[in-house]
Design an enzyme around this catalytic site. Structure first.
Site, mmCIF file in Angstrom:
data_model
loop_
_atom_site.group_PDB
_atom_site.id
_atom_site.type_symbol
_atom_site.label_atom_id
_atom_site.label_comp_id
_atom_site.label_asym_id
_atom_site.label_seq_id
_atom_site.Cartn_x
_atom_site.Cartn_y
_atom_site.Cartn_z
ATOM 1 N N HIS A 358 20.737 35.292 38.283
ATOM 2 C CA HIS A 358 20.560 34.375 39.414
ATOM 3 C C HIS A 358 20.405 32.945 38.940
ATOM 4 C CE1 HIS A 358 19.161 37.982 41.982
ATOM 5 N NE2 HIS A 358 20.443 37.986 41.690
ATOM 6 N N CYS A 671 46.547 38.171 34.350
ATOM 7 C CA CYS A 671 45.297 37.537 34.789
ATOM 8 C C CYS A 671 44.107 37.836 33.882
ATOM 9 C CB CYS A 671 44.976 37.936 36.219
ATOM 10 S SG CYS A 671 44.685 39.698 36.447
HETATM 11 C C1 PEP Z 1 41.415 42.557 33.150
HETATM 12 O O1 PEP Z 1 41.018 43.690 32.918
HETATM 13 O O2 PEP Z 1 42.144 41.908 32.388
HETATM 14 C C2 PEP Z 1 41.015 41.867 34.389
HETATM 15 C C3 PEP Z 1 41.551 40.728 34.729
HETATM 16 O O3 PEP Z 1 40.032 42.429 35.131
HETATM 17 P P1 PEP Z 1 38.486 42.396 34.727
HETATM 18 O O4 PEP Z 1 38.325 41.427 33.608
HETATM 19 O O5 PEP Z 1 37.752 41.977 35.959
HETATM 20 O O6 PEP Z 1 38.231 43.807 34.347
#
Ligand code: PEP
Ligand code: MG
Length: 744
Positions: A358, A671
């Site tokens: 938090h 991503c």
């Molecule tokens: C990943 O696994 O690369 C991803 C983007 O998801 P997270 O990091 O939230 O597991």
């Protein structure tokens, strides 16, 4: 009775050692034990026998145990009580002939705690087998609390010795941590837990103590209300929710009742606050659940605040902070941060803490750099030590040498120069010098991340991690609450596209209000859509909230951890069911729904053509893909650090996704963390990726890197280095970047 007598001993004055000797005698008598001993912590993490009734007197100041050694050392090491009917056969029992201990079969001991740190151990022993009760443990804990005050007077063990660090503390040191809120900071250490001296623990008049407690609670409540209405923290965002929860905790009737009951047993109001907090800590100490640990930080914050009101002590705000201060704490509650003068507070370092702490959420809203998980921090840093926080490298420098300070000042300067350079290219497209355009998106999970879209001029949100609001909430968010969150995200993004990922809970992402059985391998266990498909109502509610929020706009959804095609099909079926359900209702449907899958389980790599027929887009989650491809826990540096994102196996996996998706004519992107790394991005460009989604602070540096690249030149080089059979192409790409002045 025991407390009253103890108070008399304490009030009698005289040498502290004498009072200690009288105390052990008293406790042994009152608790019907043949032995009562007190061990205190000395420099070098050694516990020294300071007083005993029942063991051989010659052992006093002679018997020493390391923390962790023997039962006494175990109590200190784990900061938790032990009650053993048969102590002698316990594997931890360490026999010390000088004490004559072998005569005693049963043992009960509690840590003597001060400001969350163990400063000693209080033990009783019985000759015959004895089952100690919960109540007896509690009594001993209360006594230990009184003793802590005597020890803190500094007469028994000097104040310097009590201060952790023993000597080595004066050398410059470097500690690694985890960046919880990015940034660089330099300042003077201010130790957060200023211990409050409790003068009187046993009450003269319980009635008056109840009144004092009630008055202090009222005073505290109104001061919290004032604090939370300050201009720079008021308004929307998760930090606000966090602070609201804190405000609710302050009103919790159970907490108030427990303190009132403690007053009725004869404690002063302040001792009651401390006792209840000690009990709570003891109960929660062993919990590893990050959310509950956060709750503990909230409760510590409240208890300290209440104590200050009772003692009329200054709030830290009123303490004069050095002009540039860095607050150092084991953990910290969200409101405690707000107590400090924000014009002087440059950073925060924590021994514990997590991304969802938090205090970190509130710090992010205020843009204060925070470094967490610095091991042994409290033992290494002293009040007034110069500190440097390097959030880029998740490092803390303690008492840095002049060289390091100078380097740091220089990197602050360079950072400023860079920041200005980035600001200048903010509006310019992310296009290579020869015209290859790349979509730079941000990853987000908090409402307060959304303004980063405009700040970085990113194309959109390539990954919205929906689990984050679930993780910081104190109850499961219902459909209206979820709708509100998703609507705010879409409104905040305006015309920029957002890809919502459905709940990726499980593994390290736990929901506080959901009791789940522990798993041996949670990362590979019941998580993400595996849970969603076993609890379809949850997924349907989430999809419904997304549809409501998107009404009339495009909705892009993707599913995490897809392993088999049937899983994707089942998710899609639930989505269609929800669409059908929504069609008959007054809320307009989304204008368009795009459905994608994350590629993060290697099994999908061999099902790509079939998968691509079903999806509207693919997004590679390189963090998990890498973890599973290399069988290396992504959160364990000893395992994860061994393998590189640019290793041949990963490169081929990524190439395969790009090839198959391009062939199917479906949009694809990446991503995971590697999207924000310029060297990895160079490789991804060569592999055909044109959409990357990254942490917001990476967008502008990435824009600069892409704008300085000549893609054709890079691609030619890329082809020549394919033959290299080292563990990674990283160094080859680094050579190229350096030769071609690509900003990294
Ligand atoms: C990943 O696994 O690369 C991803 C983007 O998801 P997270 O990091 O939230 O597991
Ligand atoms: Mg993932």
């Amino acid at each position: 009775m025991l407390l009253k007598r103890l108070r008399n001993v304490m009030a009698r004055g005289g040498a502290a050692q004498l009072r200690l000797d009288q105390t052990v005698k008293l406790i042994a008598g009152e608790m019907v034990a043949e032995v009562c001993s007190i061990y205190l912590l000395r420099a070098g993490e050694v516990l020294e026998l300071f007083a005993t009734e029942g063991l051989k007197k010659e052992a006093v100041h002679k018997t020493r145990l390391r923390v962790g050694e023997g039962l006494v050392g175990d109590i200190a090491g784990h900061a938790r009580p032990l009650a053993l009917a048969d102590a002698q056969h316990h594997p931890q029992f360490a026999y010390r002939p000088e004490t004559g201990e072998e005569l005693f079969q049963s043992l009960m001991g509690v840590p003597i705690l001060r400001a969350g740190r163990v400063i000693g151990v209080l033990v009783i022993q019985n000759r015959t087998r004895r089952q100690y009760t919960e109540e007896e443990i509690e009594t001993l804990e209360t006594v230990a609390m009184v003793l802590a005050e005597l020890v803190a007077s500094g007469e028994l063990v000097s104040a310097e010795e009590l201060r952790p660090g023993d000597g080595i503390a004066l050398l410059p040191l470097r500690l690694d941590g985890v960046t919880l809120c990015p940034g660089l900071a330099r300042g003077i250490a201010v130790l957060h837990q200023q211990t409050l001296q409790l003068q009187q623990l046993v009450a003269e008049d319980p009635e008056r103590e109840s009144e004092r407690l009630a008055a202090a609670l009222m005073e505290m409540q109104s001061s919290i209300d004032t604090m939370l209405s300050a201009g720079d923290i008021a308004g929307q965002g998760e930090h606000f929710d966090v602070l609201e929860t804190y405000r609710l905790f302050a009103q919790d009737q159970g907490w108030r009742n427990r303190m009132m009951e403690a007053v009725q047993t004869g404690l002063t109001a302040e001792a009651a606050v401390q006792k209840v907090q000690n009990d709570t800590r003891a109960r929660m100490r062993e919990m590893t659940d990050p959310y509950l640990r956060e709750r503990l930080a909230d409760l510590d914050d409240l208890a300290n605040r209440l104590l200050r009101h009772l003692l009329g002590a200054d709030m830290p705000t009123l303490r004069r902070l050095p002009e540039e201060a860095i607050v150092v704490a084991r953990t910290m509650g969200p409101a405690e941060l707000l107590d400090y003068d924000r014009t002087r507070l440059k950073g925060v370092v924590l021994e514990e803490g997590s991304q969802n702490a938090h205090v970190a959420i509130v710090a992010r809203a205020l843009d204060i750099p925070v470094l967490g998980r610095c091991q042994d921090l409290m033992q290494r840093v002293g009040d007034g030590d110069p500190l440097v926080i390097d959030g880029d490298n998740a490092t803390l420098f303690i008492r840095p040498s002049d060289d390091i300070q100078a380097t740091f000042v220089e990197s602050m300067r360079q950072r400023l120069v860079k920041r200005e350079a980035y600001a200048a290219i903010r509006e310019l497209p992310a296009v290579t010098r020869d015209g290859i355009s790349v979509d730079l998106n941000i990853n987000a999970g908090l409402l307060m991340d959304v303004p980063q879209l405009a700040a970085t001029n990113a194309v959109g949100i390539g990954l919205y991690r929906t689990e984050i609001p679930f993780m910081i909430s104190h109850e499961y968010p219902d459909v209206p609450r979820q709708t509100e969150i998703y609507r705010k995200v879409l409104d905040g993004a305006g015309n920029r596209p957002v890809i919502f990922r459905t709940l990726d809970i499980g593994s390290d992402k736990v929901l506080p209000y959901w009791n789940r059985a522990p798993e041996e391998n949670p990362a590979m266990g019941w998580r993400a859509i595996r849970i969603a498909l076993d609890r379809p109502a949850m997924l349907r509610q989430q999809l419904r909230a997304m549809m409501n929020a998107a009404a009339g706009r495009t909705l892009s959804v993707m599913f995490p951890m897809v392993t088999e095609l049937t899983e994707f099909d089942s998710c899609r079926r639930l989505l269609d069911l929800e669409l059908k359900r929504q069609a008959g209702r007054s809320t307009p449907l989304p204008s368009e729904v795009k459905v994608g899958a994350m590629v993060e389980v290697p099994a999908l790599l061999w099902q790509l053509p079939e998968l691509l027929k079903r999806v509207d887009f693919l997004s590679v989650g390189s963090n998990d893909l890498q973890q599973f491809l290399f069988a290396a826990d992504r959160d364990n540096p000893a395992a994860a650090g061994r393998y590189d994102t640019l290793a041949p196996a990963m490169r081929r996996a990524l190439a395969e996704v790009a090839r198959a998706a391009s062939e199917a004519g479906k949009p694809f992107g990446l991503c995971g963390e590697m999207a924000g790394d310029p060297l990895a991005a160079m490789a991804l460009l060569c592999l055909g990726y044109r959409a990357l989604s990254m942490a917001p602070p990476r967008v502008l540096p990435m824009r600069a890197a892409i704008r300085s690249l000549d893609f054709n030149g890079l691609y030619g080089y890329w082809q020549t280095i394919q033959q290299l059979d080292g563990p990674s192409l990283r160094s080859a790409l680094l050579d190229y970047a350096l030769d071609h002045k690509i900003p990294l």
